[in-house]
Design an enzyme around this catalytic site. Structure first.
Site, PDB file in Angstrom:
ATOM      1  N   ALA A 101     -34.391 -19.530   9.641  1.00  5.60           N
ATOM      2  CA  ALA A 101     -35.114 -20.790   9.764  1.00  5.60           C
ATOM      3  C   ALA A 101     -34.211 -21.924  10.244  1.00  5.60           C
ATOM      4  CB  ALA A 101     -35.758 -21.145   8.429  1.00  5.60           C
ATOM      5  N   HIS A 102     -34.828 -23.093  10.429  1.00 11.92           N
ATOM      6  CA  HIS A 102     -34.115 -24.229  11.016  1.00 11.92           C
ATOM      7  C   HIS A 102     -32.947 -24.709  10.147  1.00 11.92           C
ATOM      8  CE1 HIS A 102     -37.333 -27.132   9.071  1.00 11.92           C
ATOM      9  NE2 HIS A 102     -36.741 -26.351   8.198  1.00 11.92           N
ATOM     10  N   ASN A 103     -31.895 -25.145  10.842  1.00 14.98           N
ATOM     11  CA  ASN A 103     -30.705 -25.734  10.224  1.00 14.98           C
ATOM     12  C   ASN A 103     -29.893 -24.754   9.377  1.00 14.98           C
ATOM     13  OD1 ASN A 103     -32.802 -28.259  10.364  1.00 14.98           O
ATOM     14  ND2 ASN A 103     -30.693 -28.896  10.781  1.00 14.98           N
TER      15      ASN A 103
END
Length: 345
Positions: free
Chosen positions: A239-241
C-alpha cells in the site's frame, strides 16, 4: 550447447563422482530425469529417485550418504539448490535477446529509449519517459508520463508503470503487475467519501523482481519505496507510503497496509497480513497466514495471529482443537460446583 560434468563441477566448485565426461544439454526434475539432462537433489523426500533417475548428472549436497551406487554421475556441492540456481541463471543468460522496436509500438517523441532495447507491439511509452539500455518491454506494456526504467530491466505483457514512477536496473516486472496506482485514500463526509489525491510516486531500486498481478501503490506524498534486491511473489499488495527493506522476500497474497516500514532480509509466507503505520524489524520471518497488528523488533521467527514463536503457536493450536471438549468439561464442572453449593446450604 552441451557441458560435461567436469566443466560443471569447475563452474560450481563441486566434486565429480562418476564419469567426468558425462554431458548434458538440458535440465529435468530428478523424478522426471532423462538422458542428457542435469537434475538436483536438495530435499531428502526425493532421495529414493536418485538411484533410478535417467538424468545423466545429478547435483547433490556433499554430506548426503547414499545406500548404493547410482546410474547417474554425481556432482557433490555444498548447496545443490544454490548451485542449480546458478546454472539456470547461466542457461538463461545464453538465450538470444530480442532487440528492436516493433512498428506497432507507440513511443512519444519526447521519450528517450536506450540502445539495444526490445519494444514489443502495442507498447505505449508516454511523454518524457526514459528507458535505459538493454531493456525488454513485451507487448501491451504501458509506461506513464515522466516515468523511468533502468538498464537491462524486463517488463512482461500488460504490466503498467504509472506516471512519475521510477524502476531501477536489472529488475523484472511480471505480467499484469501495476506500479504506481493510487493508494487507498478516502476521507468520509456526511454523504460519501472524498478522494484524497495521491500525488507521490513509487521508487523501485535495482535487482527487484515483482510477480504477476502484484500492486505497489503510489504514495499520498513522497514515495513508496521498494529497496534493492526485494522479491515479491504474485498477487502481493504493497500500500501507499510503505517502505520495503533490501533483500526482503514475500510469498503470494501478502498484504501490507499503508505507511508500514519493513526491514531488510525479511521473509513472509503466503497470505501474511501486516497492519498499517507499524515497523517490522530486520530479519523477521513470518509463517503463512500470520496477521501482524503491531511492531516487531526483528531477528524473530513468528507465526499466527497475533504472531508468536512457533513452539507456543503449535501448543496453542493443540489446545484450540480441544476447545469443544474443554468447554463441555467446564460446563460439567460448573454443574458439580452448583450441586455442592446447594448441598452445603
Amino acid at each position: 550447447m552441451e557441458f560435461t560434468a567436469k566443466q560443471i563441477a569447475e563452474y560450481v566448485g563441486g566434486k565429480v563422482e562418476g564419469d567426468e565426461l558425462a554431458s548434458v544439454n538440458t535440465f529435468a526434475k530428478i523424478e522426471e530425469g532423462k538422458k542428457g539432462a542435469i537434475s538436483f537433489l536438495s530435499n531428502m523426500k526425493y532421495l529414493h529417485y536418485i538411484y533410478d533417475t535417467e538424468s545423466s548428472i545429478v547435483l547433490i549436497n556433499e554430506d548426503v550418504k547414499l545406500e548404493k551406487e547410482t546410474k547417474a554421475t554425481l556432482i557433490r556441492v555444498k548447496d545443490a539448490y544454490e548451485c542449480v540456481a546458478k546454472l539456470l541463471q547461466l542457461y538463461a543468460s545464453m538465450k538470444p535477446k530480442k532487440v528492436g522496436i516493433d512498428s506497432l509500438a507507440f513511443i512519444h517523441p519526447s521519450a528517450k529509449v536506450g540502445k539495444d532495447c526490445y519494444i514489443g507491439p502495442f507498447v505505449a511509452i508516454g511523454p518524457d519517459v526514459v528507458i535505459g539500455d538493454g531493456c525488454v518491454l513485451h507487448p501491451h506494456v504501458t509506461i506513464g508520463e515522466k516515468a523511468s526504467v533502468g538498464d537491462n530491466t524486463e517488463i512482461y505483457s500488460n504490466a503498467v508503470v504509472y506516471h512519475h514512477c521510477k524502476v531501477g536496473s536489472n529488475c523484472v516486472l511480471h505480467a499484469g503487475c501495476v506500479i504506481g496506482a493510487d493508494g487507498f485514500g478516502f476521507a468520509p463526509n456526511n454523504e460519501c467519501y472524498d478522494k484524497i489525491p495521491q500525488i507521490g510516486n513509487v521508487i523501485i531500486e535495482d535487482n527487484v523482481e515483482i510477480g504477476a498481478n502484484t500492486c505497489v501503490d503510489r504514495s499520498t506524498m513522497g514515495s513508496t519505496i521498494i529497496h534493492k534486491g526485494v522479491k515479491l511473489d504474485n498477487l502481493v499488495q504493497v500500500a501507499h507510503n510503505c517502505e520495503i527493506g533490501e533483500n526482503t522476500v514475500m510469498s503470494a497474497q501478502v498484504g501490507i497496509a499503508g505507511s508500514t516500514k519493513v526491514g531488510s532480509w525479511c521473509m513472509f509466507g503466503g497470505q501474511v497480513g501486516i497492519a498499517g503505520h507499524i515497523t517490522i524489524g530486520d530479519k523477521t520471518f513470518l509463517g503463512a497466514q500470520s496477521g501482524v497488528p503491531g511492531k516487531i523488533k526483528g531477528n524473530e521467527t513468528l507465526i499466527g495471529t497475533p504472531p508468536m514463536e512457533p513452539k507456543a503457536y503449535f501448543k496453542s493450536q493443540a489446545i484450540f482443537r480441544r476447545l469443544p471438549e474443554i468447554y463441555k468439561q467446564l460446563n460439567e464442572l460448573q454443574k458439580q460446583v452448583e450441586e455442592l453449593k446447594n448441598k452445603t446450604v
